[in-house]
Design a protein around this motif. Structure first.
Motif, PDB file in Angstrom:
ATOM      1  N   THR A 166      21.401  31.673 -58.241  1.00  0.00           N
ATOM      2  CA  THR A 166      22.235  30.541 -57.813  1.00  0.00           C
ATOM      3  C   THR A 166      23.574  31.051 -57.302  1.00  0.00           C
ATOM      4  N   ARG A 170      24.591  31.236 -53.222  1.00  0.00           N
ATOM      5  CA  ARG A 170      25.784  30.453 -52.880  1.00  0.00           C
ATOM      6  C   ARG A 170      26.809  31.337 -52.173  1.00  0.00           C
ATOM      7  N   ARG A 190      20.509  25.444 -53.118  1.00  0.00           N
ATOM      8  CA  ARG A 190      20.214  24.185 -53.817  1.00  0.00           C
ATOM      9  C   ARG A 190      18.854  24.242 -54.504  1.00  0.00           C
TER      10      ARG A 190
END
Length: 434
Positions: A166, A170, A190
């Protein structure tokens, strides 16, 4: 010539385990950091006399006869699944329709899952060790699929998440060089956030490199109304301090080196940032400073950087250790990524004065005495100039860097710690013999 992990010289473990290692690509030749880790793990487990079966995909980088012989000598059985384009495309489409992250969908294999389930039912393993969440679907929920009380129903499953994807995706999205990349990684970020915050519950234990990765997953889980990770422990890995070590050969005056696989988005972003934002500031102070980008498969964007004064892109080299040895200063200007940076440990192990960003040092936590940290272009350039100009300071920093790696980042130290945790969490305490 293919390089293989060195012999660790380890003695036999007092409590051998029966282990299935599940991985998304062949571990040799070692072209990426994750391949290097899995190959070294196989060598360690072999020397410790654990019984290992390897389940892996052949995704294009096929093993040579020597590579296959090396793997076969370190495993009881090799389950190798060819991954051709059509099959990969079908897996990707199937996974996307179920909301899986693209990288998870791409490396999923129903055939591998079927074979692994068969072997677990035959009570072949004490534990299943899945390296990276890309292979999580192969093992996901297998415990629920086994009849209660059946042979193999007590097999422990481990998911080595390592870094928070994640956080990784990102950062890649935020630093993407163009709109298409930014959109792709924003979508993947996402999907990863939803997946990573729940997949750990499908395994007996989850493994992360450091606290920042765990904190990111738990923060996202909170935002999504999901529980925090409750089955994790920390386990990193090391570097080959015999291969990466201080050298007696002279350095090239005012030379700066970065090394890595140069088609990887995080590495591409790192060298673009350094060349465009930092290196011109360095050359204002030291006009003959050079920056050498070492690593195979340089992307078009990386090749384009050679147009800048003082920049060289080597492409594939026999051994990056030689380039690192001849550098006066090494840099790791990572803007994205997570977990630990192998290249940074290699710089430090080589006794090189090194300037890195906070992101690069996040999973390693080298102290100020062993590394120079800077995140803004001006500060980064000042640190590089200082080390290129002050031999005594550079020498002291390099010596402290080597000592730090010797004390904390050898392969043996981390694998012995991992082995102890696997034994403690898998076997009945009465069966633990070490």
């Amino acid at each position: 010539m293919t390089q293989y992990p060195p012999n660790f010289g380890c003695s036999e473990a007092k409590t051998p385990l029966r282990i299935a290692v599940v991985y998304s690509r062949v571990p040799v030749p070692m072209r990426r950091a994750d391949q290097m880790t899995v190959a070294h793990l196989l060598e360690f487990l072999h020397e410790r006399k654990h019984v290992v079966d390897l389940y892996t995909l052949e995704t294009g980088a096929e093993m040579s006869p020597d590579d296959r012989a090396w793997v076969s000598a370190r495993t009881r059985r090799l389950f190798l699944y060819p991954r051709r384009r059509v099959r990969a495309a079908l897996a990707l489409l199937s996974g996307v329709s179920r909301g899986l992250p693209l990288q998870v969908a791409l490396f999923n294999s129903r055939t591998m899952r079927r074979d692994l389930k068969r072997e677990i039912l035959a009570n072949q393993y004490d534990l299943v060790y899945v390296y990276y969440f890309r292979s999580a679907e192969v093992v996901r929920g297998l415990g629920r699929d086994l009849p209660s009380g059946s042979p193999g129903s007590s097999t422990a499953t481990y998911i080595a998440l390592q870094l928070s994807q994640t956080l990784n995706t990102r950062r890649i999205s935020e630093n993407a060089p163009n709109l298409a990349y930014r959109a792709l990684y924003a979508l993947e970020s996402r999907l990863v956030a939803r997946y990573e915050t729940m997949i750990w519950r499908e395994f007996t234990h989850s493994i992360l490199i450091g606290k920042s990765d765990l904190a990111t997953i738990n923060e996202v889980a909170h935002d999504l109304g999901r529980p925090p990770v409750t089955n994790s422990f920390f386990s990193a890995h090391g570097t080959d301090i015999a291969r990466f070590k201080p050298s007696l050969e002279p350095t090239i005056p005012h030379s700066i080196v970065f090394s890595g696989v140069m088609r990887t988005p995080t590495n591409v972003q790192a060298v673009q940032w350094f060349v465009r934002e930092v290196f011109p500031l360095v050359r204002e102070q030291i006009p003959d400073a050079t920056f050498t980008i070492v690593g195979r498969e340089p992307s078009t964007e990386v090749r384009a950087l050679e147009a800048e004064p003082g920049v060289e892109v080597t492409g594939t080299v026999p051994d990056p250790a030689g380039y690192i040895a001849r550098a006066e200063v090494c840099v790791n200007p990572m803007q994205a990524g997570g977990g630990m940076q192998n290249k940074l440990i290699e710089f430090l192990a080589s006794g090189k004065p090194t300037v890195a960003t906070s992101v690069a040092n996040e999973g390693i936590s080298a102290p100020d005495s062993a590394i120079a940290i800077a995140d803004e272009p001006q500060a980064f350039a000042e640190q590089v100039v200082q080390l290129l100009s002050d031999t005594d300071q550079a020498t002291q920093l390099g010596q402290a860097a080597r000592k730090f790696v010797e004390d904390h980042w050898t392969w043996e130290a981390h694998f012995l710690d991992l082995e102890r945790k696997l034994i403690e969490r898998t076997l009945d305490p009465r069966d633990v013999g070490c």
